[in-house]
Motif scaffolding. Structure first.
Motif, PDB file in Angstrom:
ATOM      1  N   PHE A 150     -32.263 -42.859  -8.671  1.00  0.00           N
ATOM      2  CA  PHE A 150     -32.856 -42.595  -9.975  1.00  0.00           C
ATOM      3  C   PHE A 150     -31.891 -41.730 -10.776  1.00  0.00           C
ATOM      4  N   PRO A 151     -31.756 -41.960 -12.081  1.00  0.00           N
ATOM      5  CA  PRO A 151     -30.841 -41.143 -12.890  1.00  0.00           C
ATOM      6  C   PRO A 151     -31.230 -39.670 -12.860  1.00  0.00           C
ATOM      7  N   ARG A 152     -30.258 -38.799 -12.656  1.00  0.00           N
ATOM      8  CA  ARG A 152     -30.519 -37.361 -12.573  1.00  0.00           C
ATOM      9  C   ARG A 152     -31.109 -36.795 -13.856  1.00  0.00           C
ATOM     10  N   ALA A 153     -30.741 -37.353 -14.997  1.00  0.00           N
ATOM     11  CA  ALA A 153     -31.251 -36.870 -16.290  1.00  0.00           C
ATOM     12  C   ALA A 153     -32.454 -37.687 -16.753  1.00  0.00           C
ATOM     13  N   GLY A 154     -33.010 -38.496 -15.889  1.00  0.00           N
ATOM     14  CA  GLY A 154     -34.134 -39.349 -16.263  1.00  0.00           C
ATOM     15  C   GLY A 154     -33.651 -40.663 -16.857  1.00  0.00           C
ATOM     16  N   MET A 155     -34.592 -41.552 -17.080  1.00  0.00           N
ATOM     17  CA  MET A 155     -34.256 -42.891 -17.566  1.00  0.00           C
ATOM     18  C   MET A 155     -33.673 -42.882 -18.973  1.00  0.00           C
ATOM     19  N   GLN A 156     -33.937 -41.833 -19.739  1.00  0.00           N
ATOM     20  CA  GLN A 156     -33.382 -41.747 -21.089  1.00  0.00           C
ATOM     21  C   GLN A 156     -31.855 -41.733 -21.064  1.00  0.00           C
ATOM     22  N   ALA A 157     -31.251 -41.248 -19.983  1.00  0.00           N
ATOM     23  CA  ALA A 157     -29.792 -41.209 -19.868  1.00  0.00           C
ATOM     24  C   ALA A 157     -29.184 -42.605 -19.872  1.00  0.00           C
ATOM     25  N   ILE A 158     -29.978 -43.589 -19.486  1.00  0.00           N
ATOM     26  CA  ILE A 158     -29.513 -44.980 -19.469  1.00  0.00           C
ATOM     27  C   ILE A 158     -30.004 -45.725 -20.706  1.00  0.00           C
ATOM     28  N   TYR A 159     -31.292 -45.654 -20.948  1.00  0.00           N
ATOM     29  CA  TYR A 159     -31.900 -46.510 -21.965  1.00  0.00           C
ATOM     30  C   TYR A 159     -31.526 -46.140 -23.392  1.00  0.00           C
ATOM     31  N   LYS A 160     -31.464 -44.865 -23.718  1.00  0.00           N
ATOM     32  CA  LYS A 160     -31.136 -44.494 -25.102  1.00  0.00           C
ATOM     33  C   LYS A 160     -29.731 -44.966 -25.488  1.00  0.00           C
ATOM     34  N   PRO A 161     -28.685 -44.694 -24.714  1.00  0.00           N
ATOM     35  CA  PRO A 161     -27.366 -45.181 -25.132  1.00  0.00           C
ATOM     36  C   PRO A 161     -27.235 -46.714 -25.100  1.00  0.00           C
ATOM     37  N   ILE A 162     -27.931 -47.374 -24.185  1.00  0.00           N
ATOM     38  CA  ILE A 162     -27.888 -48.840 -24.170  1.00  0.00           C
ATOM     39  C   ILE A 162     -28.570 -49.397 -25.420  1.00  0.00           C
TER      40      ILE A 162
END
Length: 166
Positions: free
Chosen positions: A82-94
């Protein structure tokens, strides 16, 4: 195109969880984008039944179950990466990368996270275009993950990412 047309919908907790499962979830969480020029109101760029800003260990049992449902028969002794900074670390920049390309369609990536929480391998199964595939792969390679745990020991495991852009 307007941001409202570029808003994307996550398929129930980011992956192959059915819409029925999302409908029965107690909470719906939103990921906010930047406020359009001339307003202070942030637009919602994604929704999910799993919070975007929490680590796996901060999720409640229902949220963990929703996230774990994307894996086929995951043993109860296994904790997925799981992303250490939460899913926002992946989804927001994508999502921001997708908004630049103004493309629609499915994005499907398979990320293998090693026992140290680093991306060991990554493949793009589907993408609306090459530019988004390349940007998404780079975002995921830079992401720090909490590794999976198999029977209490860090282990290598796949982390699927599936987003539908409309």
């Amino acid at each position: 195109m307007k941001k409202t047309k570029l808003a994307m919908i996550l398929l129930a907790a980011f992956s192959t969880v059915s819409i029925a499962n999302a409908a029965t979830a107690k909470h719906q969480y939103s990921l906010k984008g930047d406020a359009p020029t001339g307003t202070k109101l942030q637009s919602t760029i994604a929704t999910s039944s799993v919070p975007f800003d929490k680590r796996y260990f901060e999720l409640n049992d229902s949220e963990k179950a929703t996230f774990r449902a994307q894996y086929d028969q995951l043993a109860t002794t296994v904790i997925p990466p799981f992303p250490r900074a939460g899913m926002q670390a992946i989804y927001k920049p994508i999502i921001e990368a997708q908004q630049k390309t103004t493309s629609s369609g499915n994005l499907s990536l398979k990320v293998v996270v090693d026992e140290n929480g680093r991306v060991a391998d990554l493949s793009v199964a589907e993408s609306p275009n090459r530019q988004l595939a390349k940007a998404s792969a780079e975002i995921l390679r830079r992401t720090q993950f909490d590794p999976a745990f198999c029977a209490g020991v860090p282990c290598k495991m796949e982390f699927p990412v599936e987003i539908k852009f409309q």
